[in-house]
Design a protein around this motif. Structure first.
Motif, PDB file in Angstrom:
ATOM      1  N   ALA A 153       0.839  -1.198   0.000  1.00 21.32           N
ATOM      2  CA  ALA A 153       0.000   0.000   0.000  1.00 21.32           C
ATOM      3  C   ALA A 153       0.872   1.245   0.000  1.00 21.32           C
ATOM      4  O   ALA A 153       2.059   1.196   0.329  1.00 21.32           O
ATOM      5  CB  ALA A 153      -0.912   0.001   1.217  1.00 21.32           C
ATOM      6  N   ALA A 154       0.244   2.362  -0.359  1.00 24.55           N
ATOM      7  CA  ALA A 154       0.902   3.666  -0.311  1.00 24.55           C
ATOM      8  C   ALA A 154      -0.169   4.739  -0.162  1.00 24.55           C
ATOM      9  O   ALA A 154      -1.331   4.536  -0.511  1.00 24.55           O
ATOM     10  CB  ALA A 154       1.732   3.910  -1.558  1.00 24.55           C
ATOM     11  N   ALA A 155       0.250   5.890   0.364  1.00 24.99           N
ATOM     12  CA  ALA A 155      -0.631   7.048   0.517  1.00 24.99           C
ATOM     13  C   ALA A 155      -0.309   8.050  -0.577  1.00 24.99           C
ATOM     14  O   ALA A 155       0.851   8.208  -0.972  1.00 24.99           O
ATOM     15  CB  ALA A 155      -0.427   7.678   1.889  1.00 24.99           C
ATOM     16  N   PHE A 156      -1.338   8.744  -1.055  1.00 29.73           N
ATOM     17  CA  PHE A 156      -1.182   9.699  -2.145  1.00 29.73           C
ATOM     18  C   PHE A 156      -1.775  11.036  -1.754  1.00 29.73           C
ATOM     19  O   PHE A 156      -2.887  11.100  -1.243  1.00 29.73           O
ATOM     20  CB  PHE A 156      -1.853   9.163  -3.418  1.00 29.73           C
ATOM     21  N   GLU A 157      -1.021  12.098  -2.032  1.00 30.44           N
ATOM     22  CA  GLU A 157      -1.443  13.466  -1.710  1.00 30.44           C
ATOM     23  C   GLU A 157      -2.623  13.914  -2.551  1.00 30.44           C
ATOM     24  O   GLU A 157      -3.498  14.609  -2.075  1.00 30.44           O
ATOM     25  CB  GLU A 157      -0.285  14.447  -1.928  1.00 30.44           C
ATOM     26  N   ASP A 158      -2.613  13.556  -3.834  1.00 34.97           N
ATOM     27  CA  ASP A 158      -3.672  14.054  -4.704  1.00 34.97           C
ATOM     28  C   ASP A 158      -4.329  12.921  -5.470  1.00 34.97           C
ATOM     29  O   ASP A 158      -3.775  11.838  -5.622  1.00 34.97           O
ATOM     30  CB  ASP A 158      -3.147  15.133  -5.659  1.00 34.97           C
ATOM     31  N   ASP A 159      -5.512  13.201  -5.980  1.00 32.18           N
ATOM     32  CA  ASP A 159      -6.305  12.203  -6.682  1.00 32.18           C
ATOM     33  C   ASP A 159      -5.635  11.726  -7.963  1.00 32.18           C
ATOM     34  O   ASP A 159      -5.705  10.539  -8.299  1.00 32.18           O
ATOM     35  CB  ASP A 159      -7.690  12.756  -6.997  1.00 32.18           C
ATOM     36  N   ASP A 160      -4.991  12.630  -8.683  1.00 33.16           N
ATOM     37  CA  ASP A 160      -4.338  12.244  -9.937  1.00 33.16           C
ATOM     38  C   ASP A 160      -3.252  11.203  -9.703  1.00 33.16           C
ATOM     39  O   ASP A 160      -3.103  10.258 -10.479  1.00 33.16           O
ATOM     40  CB  ASP A 160      -3.747  13.467 -10.643  1.00 33.16           C
ATOM     41  N   ALA A 161      -2.484  11.373  -8.632  1.00 32.73           N
ATOM     42  CA  ALA A 161      -1.437  10.405  -8.312  1.00 32.73           C
ATOM     43  C   ALA A 161      -2.047   9.050  -7.955  1.00 32.73           C
ATOM     44  O   ALA A 161      -1.532   7.999  -8.362  1.00 32.73           O
ATOM     45  CB  ALA A 161      -0.562  10.916  -7.172  1.00 32.73           C
ATOM     46  N   ALA A 162      -3.151   9.058  -7.221  1.00 30.58           N
ATOM     47  CA  ALA A 162      -3.820   7.806  -6.862  1.00 30.58           C
ATOM     48  C   ALA A 162      -4.369   7.108  -8.107  1.00 30.58           C
ATOM     49  O   ALA A 162      -4.249   5.891  -8.246  1.00 30.58           O
ATOM     50  CB  ALA A 162      -4.937   8.068  -5.857  1.00 30.58           C
ATOM     51  N   VAL A 163      -4.960   7.878  -9.023  1.00 31.00           N
ATOM     52  CA  VAL A 163      -5.467   7.307 -10.278  1.00 31.00           C
ATOM     53  C   VAL A 163      -4.309   6.725 -11.079  1.00 31.00           C
ATOM     54  O   VAL A 163      -4.423   5.633 -11.658  1.00 31.00           O
ATOM     55  CB  VAL A 163      -6.236   8.373 -11.098  1.00 31.00           C
ATOM     56  N   THR A 164      -3.183   7.423 -11.109  1.00 27.56           N
ATOM     57  CA  THR A 164      -2.000   6.920 -11.806  1.00 27.56           C
ATOM     58  C   THR A 164      -1.547   5.596 -11.203  1.00 27.56           C
ATOM     59  O   THR A 164      -1.214   4.653 -11.933  1.00 27.56           O
ATOM     60  CB  THR A 164      -0.855   7.954 -11.761  1.00 27.56           C
ATOM     61  N   ALA A 165      -1.556   5.500  -9.880  1.00 24.94           N
ATOM     62  CA  ALA A 165      -1.154   4.256  -9.213  1.00 24.94           C
ATOM     63  C   ALA A 165      -2.085   3.112  -9.590  1.00 24.94           C
ATOM     64  O   ALA A 165      -1.625   2.011  -9.932  1.00 24.94           O
ATOM     65  CB  ALA A 165      -1.141   4.448  -7.702  1.00 24.94           C
ATOM     66  N   VAL A 166      -3.382   3.362  -9.541  1.00 24.93           N
ATOM     67  CA  VAL A 166      -4.352   2.324  -9.895  1.00 24.93           C
ATOM     68  C   VAL A 166      -4.148   1.898 -11.345  1.00 24.93           C
ATOM     69  O   VAL A 166      -4.153   0.707 -11.661  1.00 24.93           O
ATOM     70  CB  VAL A 166      -5.799   2.819  -9.645  1.00 24.93           C
ATOM     71  N   THR A 167      -3.918   2.850 -12.229  1.00 31.22           N
ATOM     72  CA  THR A 167      -3.699   2.550 -13.648  1.00 31.22           C
ATOM     73  C   THR A 167      -2.426   1.721 -13.838  1.00 31.22           C
ATOM     74  O   THR A 167      -2.435   0.724 -14.571  1.00 31.22           O
ATOM     75  CB  THR A 167      -3.628   3.851 -14.469  1.00 31.22           C
ATOM     76  N   LEU A 168      -1.337   2.119 -13.175  1.00 32.59           N
ATOM     77  CA  LEU A 168      -0.087   1.354 -13.282  1.00 32.59           C
ATOM     78  C   LEU A 168      -0.267  -0.070 -12.771  1.00 32.59           C
ATOM     79  O   LEU A 168       0.248  -1.020 -13.377  1.00 32.59           O
ATOM     80  CB  LEU A 168       1.030   2.045 -12.493  1.00 32.59           C
ATOM     81  N   ASP A 180       6.988  -6.175  -3.209  1.00 32.12           N
ATOM     82  CA  ASP A 180       7.916  -5.066  -3.395  1.00 32.12           C
ATOM     83  C   ASP A 180       7.822  -4.469  -4.798  1.00 32.12           C
ATOM     84  O   ASP A 180       8.049  -3.273  -4.994  1.00 32.12           O
ATOM     85  CB  ASP A 180       9.357  -5.457  -3.051  1.00 32.12           C
ATOM     86  N   THR A 181       7.431  -5.269  -5.786  1.00 28.78           N
ATOM     87  CA  THR A 181       7.200  -4.741  -7.132  1.00 28.78           C
ATOM     88  C   THR A 181       5.977  -3.837  -7.127  1.00 28.78           C
ATOM     89  O   THR A 181       5.983  -2.755  -7.735  1.00 28.78           O
ATOM     90  CB  THR A 181       6.999  -5.895  -8.135  1.00 28.78           C
ATOM     91  N   ILE A 182       4.929  -4.250  -6.442  1.00 27.01           N
ATOM     92  CA  ILE A 182       3.713  -3.442  -6.342  1.00 27.01           C
ATOM     93  C   ILE A 182       4.020  -2.135  -5.614  1.00 27.01           C
ATOM     94  O   ILE A 182       3.592  -1.057  -6.033  1.00 27.01           O
ATOM     95  CB  ILE A 182       2.591  -4.240  -5.654  1.00 27.01           C
ATOM     96  N   ALA A 183       4.786  -2.215  -4.525  1.00 29.78           N
ATOM     97  CA  ALA A 183       5.168  -1.007  -3.790  1.00 29.78           C
ATOM     98  C   ALA A 183       5.987  -0.067  -4.678  1.00 29.78           C
ATOM     99  O   ALA A 183       5.822   1.154  -4.628  1.00 29.78           O
ATOM    100  CB  ALA A 183       5.941  -1.380  -2.527  1.00 29.78           C
ATOM    101  N   ALA A 184       6.870  -0.627  -5.502  1.00 32.40           N
ATOM    102  CA  ALA A 184       7.679   0.198  -6.405  1.00 32.40           C
ATOM    103  C   ALA A 184       6.804   0.911  -7.437  1.00 32.40           C
ATOM    104  O   ALA A 184       7.052   2.076  -7.771  1.00 32.40           O
ATOM    105  CB  ALA A 184       8.733  -0.661  -7.099  1.00 32.40           C
ATOM    106  N   LEU A 185       5.765   0.241  -7.932  1.00 31.74           N
ATOM    107  CA  LEU A 185       4.843   0.885  -8.869  1.00 31.74           C
ATOM    108  C   LEU A 185       4.119   2.052  -8.192  1.00 31.74           C
ATOM    109  O   LEU A 185       3.918   3.102  -8.795  1.00 31.74           O
ATOM    110  CB  LEU A 185       3.827  -0.128  -9.402  1.00 31.74           C
ATOM    111  N   MET A 186       3.741   1.860  -6.939  1.00 28.64           N
ATOM    112  CA  MET A 186       3.057   2.938  -6.215  1.00 28.64           C
ATOM    113  C   MET A 186       4.009   4.108  -5.962  1.00 28.64           C
ATOM    114  O   MET A 186       3.603   5.265  -6.034  1.00 28.64           O
ATOM    115  CB  MET A 186       2.473   2.403  -4.917  1.00 28.64           C
TER     116      MET A 186
END
Length: 146
Positions: free
Chosen positions: A17-32, A112-118
């Motif tokens: 898991a990871a925390a995201f400051e803004d919605d765009d970054a969270a959407v990018t994480a989900v997309t990745l 750790d691969t998933i964490a790196a993507l986030m």
């Protein structure tokens, strides 16, 4: 054919898991995550404002407690909104400050691969742990075909 999430109903499994400051970054994480092969039922988006989490998740991710039924599901939603203690212990401060948390079950990829993507999507506070069975991901009967 419906199959269960990687996070096994009885045993649990590794998550990142990871925390995201803004919605765009969270959407990018989900997309990745989706582009790397993580199934939508194995990605969960958490925010203080459930509507905000729904907008970020869209049809690309899951929301804690969504689709679960029965007495235990209702009780867990009342007690903590369907968010597991492991997540709140790690991300309580981030959620209170308005950040969005994206959690993914590590199925076909190491956590750790998933964490790196986030982290690539500008995530903070990346973490990995063994998650006990929970309402965090899709229930077995709603998990989509792989």
């Amino acid at each position: 054919m419906a199959t269960t999430s990687y996070l096994q109903e009885m045993a649990g499994g590794m998550v990142a898991a990871a925390a995201f400051e803004d919605d765009d970054a969270a959407v990018t994480a989900v997309t990745l995550l989706r582009e790397s092969g993580v199934h939508e039922q194995d990605i969960s988006v958490i925010a203080r404002d459930r509507r905000r989490a729904e907008l970020i998740a869209g049809d690309r991710a899951w929301l804690p407690g969504r689709g679960w039924t029965g007495l235990m599901a209702r009780a867990q939603k009342l007690i903590n909104g369907g968010i597991p203690k492991d997540v709140t212990a790690r991300y309580k401060k981030a959620l209170r400050s308005g950040q969005v948390v994206v959690v993914a079950a590590a199925g076909d990829q190491p956590p750790d691969t998933i964490a790196a993507l986030m982290q690539q999507a500008r995530g903070d506070l990346e973490d990995m742990w063994w998650q006990q069975p929970t309402l965090l991901f899709a229930p077995p009967e709603l998990a989509g075909p792989f």
